[in-house]
Design a protein around this motif. Structure first.
Motif, PDB file in Angstrom:
ATOM      1  N   LYS A   1       0.832  -1.207   0.000  1.00 23.00           N
ATOM      2  CA  LYS A   1       0.000   0.000   0.000  1.00 23.00           C
ATOM      3  C   LYS A   1       0.867   1.256   0.000  1.00 23.00           C
ATOM      4  CE  LYS A   1      -2.172   1.075   3.786  1.00 23.00           C
ATOM      5  NZ  LYS A   1      -3.146   1.065   4.921  1.00 23.00           N
ATOM      6  N   ASN A   2       1.924   1.263   0.795  1.00 18.85           N
ATOM      7  CA  ASN A   2       2.732   2.463   0.956  1.00 18.85           C
ATOM      8  C   ASN A   2       3.755   2.669  -0.160  1.00 18.85           C
ATOM      9  OD1 ASN A   2       1.421   3.001   3.400  1.00 18.85           O
ATOM     10  ND2 ASN A   2       2.925   1.837   4.590  1.00 18.85           N
TER      11      ASN A   2
ATOM     12  N   ARG B   1       3.913   0.626  -3.253  1.00 19.26           N
ATOM     13  CA  ARG B   1       3.575   0.168  -4.597  1.00 19.26           C
ATOM     14  C   ARG B   1       2.136   0.490  -5.003  1.00 19.26           C
ATOM     15  NH1 ARG B   1       7.697  -4.313  -5.655  1.00 19.26           N
ATOM     16  NH2 ARG B   1       8.895  -4.415  -3.739  1.00 19.26           N
ATOM     17  N   GLY B   2       1.366   1.094  -4.111  1.00 16.97           N
ATOM     18  CA  GLY B   2       0.001   1.470  -4.444  1.00 16.97           C
ATOM     19  C   GLY B   2      -0.924   0.293  -4.672  1.00 16.97           C
ATOM     20  N   ILE B   3      -0.592  -0.844  -4.096  1.00 16.15           N
ATOM     21  CA  ILE B   3      -1.388  -2.066  -4.270  1.00 16.15           C
ATOM     22  C   ILE B   3      -2.162  -2.333  -2.990  1.00 16.15           C
ATOM     23  CG2 ILE B   3      -1.285  -4.569  -4.614  1.00 16.15           C
ATOM     24  CD1 ILE B   3       1.260  -4.095  -6.272  1.00 16.15           C
ATOM     25  N   HIS B   4      -3.449  -2.557  -3.124  1.00 11.45           N
ATOM     26  CA  HIS B   4      -4.297  -2.859  -1.976  1.00 11.45           C
ATOM     27  C   HIS B   4      -4.691  -4.335  -2.035  1.00 11.45           C
ATOM     28  CE1 HIS B   4      -4.805   1.389  -0.787  1.00 11.45           C
ATOM     29  NE2 HIS B   4      -4.703   1.619  -2.087  1.00 11.45           N
TER      30      HIS B   4
ATOM     31  N   ASP C   1       6.325   7.878 -13.855  1.00  9.99           N
ATOM     32  CA  ASP C   1       5.162   7.159 -13.339  1.00  9.99           C
ATOM     33  C   ASP C   1       5.490   5.668 -13.273  1.00  9.99           C
ATOM     34  OD1 ASP C   1       2.692   5.809 -13.003  1.00  9.99           O
ATOM     35  OD2 ASP C   1       1.624   7.537 -13.811  1.00  9.99           O
TER      36      ASP C   1
ATOM     37  N   GLN D   1       3.562   3.380 -11.550  1.00  9.83           N
ATOM     38  CA  GLN D   1       2.417   2.606 -11.070  1.00  9.83           C
ATOM     39  C   GLN D   1       2.423   1.226 -11.732  1.00  9.83           C
ATOM     40  OE1 GLN D   1      -1.501   4.878 -10.518  1.00  9.83           O
ATOM     41  NE2 GLN D   1      -0.397   6.171 -11.992  1.00  9.83           N
ATOM     42  N   THR D   2       2.312   0.215 -10.921  1.00 11.32           N
ATOM     43  CA  THR D   2       2.288  -1.135 -11.460  1.00 11.32           C
ATOM     44  C   THR D   2       0.937  -1.439 -12.095  1.00 11.32           C
ATOM     45  OG1 THR D   2       1.464  -2.061  -9.382  1.00 11.32           O
ATOM     46  CG2 THR D   2       3.863  -1.907  -9.651  1.00 11.32           C
TER      47      THR D   2
ATOM     48  N   SER E   1      -1.524  -2.198  -9.375  1.00 16.09           N
ATOM     49  CA  SER E   1      -2.108  -1.055  -8.660  1.00 16.09           C
ATOM     50  C   SER E   1      -3.242  -0.423  -9.454  1.00 16.09           C
ATOM     51  CB  SER E   1      -1.031  -0.011  -8.368  1.00 16.09           C
ATOM     52  OG  SER E   1      -0.580   0.612  -9.565  1.00 16.09           O
TER      53      SER E   1
END
Length: 478
Positions: free
Chosen positions: A170-171, A173-176, A303, A305-306, A309
């Motif tokens: 979350k912190n 890699r922006g993955i929840h 950018d 972002q994976t 994500s």
């Protein structure tokens, strides 16, 4: 003799001949003590070379079915059941017939040279010793109390580590995700192996990048998976190529490394990433996203972002590890995906190794939950920029008229193209003689004339000398 070996069979001819003779012996047509055809006459009879017959007889000898008679050729053993002699396994036959294929010989050669000699190493895809967090690990081992179980871990991996990874994803890699959607693996390599073995069938078609690290892996060939190539341009792959491959080959899975791609260092644009996700959803094709390098960006404006994500339709299986950002020797990797897929892969992993070792999981958990990780990551990125710039400076000073290259904005690799028509394997041999190692580009499926320099692996104070040695090797072959 009416029988002939089948030349269109997948079974090697020497094994067909050995099997034929073995059956004649076991059926009693060739009796104990009977002298068999000479190697030359049998080669003529079957229209093969003599070496093929020698191999066939070696197989029969290893089984105890024939005896070698000095000066008289080969005869059927008097004791074909091995009651009075020890039988020697034909280990070469076992090696050749195993279903899991070995690494390409050139990879084995590079690895052996690196292990046995003191080379300037631009070949190994890992961080150098000076970038690994030895002090931080010592701090954890010296100041933390180890209270984990030393028994078998949960099939998905230690729950504490998985909960730490939920926050890490979350912190950073922006993955929840949840802890139930994570499987801890022995690096990203095992993650790929589990996916191929558990979710695909022999004969299935998949799409991989070209060039690509995945191209070099024996995993696909061992599982009899058909790979179809997605050309990587200056800005990554073209999403429309996925549609074309699907129409032609009904591909079942897509393997991508979109951020600082190995080996080219390219970054797939955000627009392309979103388009690929749309295509994946429309065609119901899963994407396996291999993401070793997104944390190693040198420019915050890029950018990174994976795909995971951005994935709102749950079509992405996300693979990464600590190998490129922390230490390859920890062997901590993971897969993030739908719970039911993770359950299936975890079951397979348990069958292989009964779960991951608790000690490296504990170390990884303590490291990621502390301030140590952020500080380490900042230091690594600063050092990688220095290494990259030193490599570029050395290439421009020494090889500007011999190679071209693109400048990566993240990761650990530099992708170079030779201006001269030099066979890269000849260059590798000459370079190894001069004490420097690199990875030939064709191992990644590229056109000829490319090479990958892993500046993240070579020691900083050896970079310039390594490029000088590479220049000497190229000039020798020009």
């Amino acid at each position: 003799m009416d029988w002939k070996p089948q030349r269109d069979s997948d079974i090697p001819i020497y094994l067909q001949i050995a099997d034929y003779i073995e059956q004649r012996i076991l059926y009693g047509e060739y009796t104990p003590g009977q002298v068999l055809h000479s190697e030359r006459s049998l080669a003529k009879l079957f229209d093969v070379n003599r070496g093929t017959i020698i191999q066939a007889y070696e197989v029969l000898y290893s089984k105890g079915l024939v005896e070698k008679i000095k000066g008289s050729g080969t005869r059927v053993s008097h004791d074909i059941w091995g009651l009075s002699r020890n039988r020697v396994p034909n280990w070469n036959l076992y090696i050749e017939s195993g279903s899991f294929l070995p690494n390409l010989p050139i990879y084995q050669h590079i690895r052996n040279e690196i292990q046995e000699r003191s080379l300037i190493n631009f070949a190994s895809g890992e961080l150098s010793r000076e970038l690994m967090p030895y002090d931080e690990m010592q701090s954890i081992l010296g100041h933390k109390s180890f209270n984990h179980s030393l028994g078998y871990e949960h099939p998905q991996g230690n729950l504490g580590l998985r909960e730490v990874l939920v926050e890490h994803f979350k912190n950073f890699r922006g993955i929840h995700c949840t802890s139930g959607s994570i499987l801890i693996t022995s690096g990203a390599q095992q993650a790929l192996h589990l996916i191929v073995q558990c979710l695909l069938n022999p004969g299935d078609s998949v799409a991989i990048e070209d060039p690509s690290y995945a191209y070099s892996l024996p995993i696909f060939r061992s599982a009899n998976i058909k790979t179809h190539l997605l050309p990587v341009g200056e800005h990554g792959i073209n999403p429309e190529d996925i549609i074309n491959l699907y129409k032609k080959h009904r591909i079942k899975m897509i393997f991508l490394n979109p951020i600082f791609q190995n080996p080219t260092g390219t970054v797939l644009s955000l627009e392309k990433r979103k388009k690929i996700l749309e295509i994946s959803s429309e065609l119901a094709i899963p994407i396996v996203e291999d993401d070793p390098y997104s944390l190693l960006s040198y420019d915050d404006k890029i950018d990174t972002q994976t795909l995971k994500s951005l994935d709102t339709n749950k079509t992405v299986l996300y693979i990464s590890s600590l190998s490129k950002s922390v230490a390859s020797g920890l062997r901590i990797g993971w897969i993030v995906g739908p719970d039911r897929i993770i359950d299936r892969l975890a079951d397979a992993k348990q069958l292989i190794d009964f779960g991951h070792s608790s000690i490296p999981q504990w170390i990884a958990s303590e490291f990621l939950r502390s301030e140590l990780f952020s500080d380490h990551l900042k230091k690594v990125k600063q050092s990688l920029v220095e290494k990259r710039d030193l490599t570029i400076e050395a290439l421009e000073n020494e090889l500007s008229n011999l190679v071209t290259f693109s400048i990566p904005q993240g990761g650990i690799h530099l992708w170079c193209r030779l201006k001269k028509n030099i066979k890269e394997y000849h260059l590798l041999e000459e370079s190894l003689r001069n004490g420097v190692a690199f990875t030939p580009g064709s191992l990644f499926g590229s056109e000829k004339g490319f090479l990958r320099l892993t500046f993240g692996r070579v020691e900083t104070d050896l970079i310039s000398e390594g490029i000088v040695r590479l220049k000497k090797s190229i000039q020798k072959l020009c």
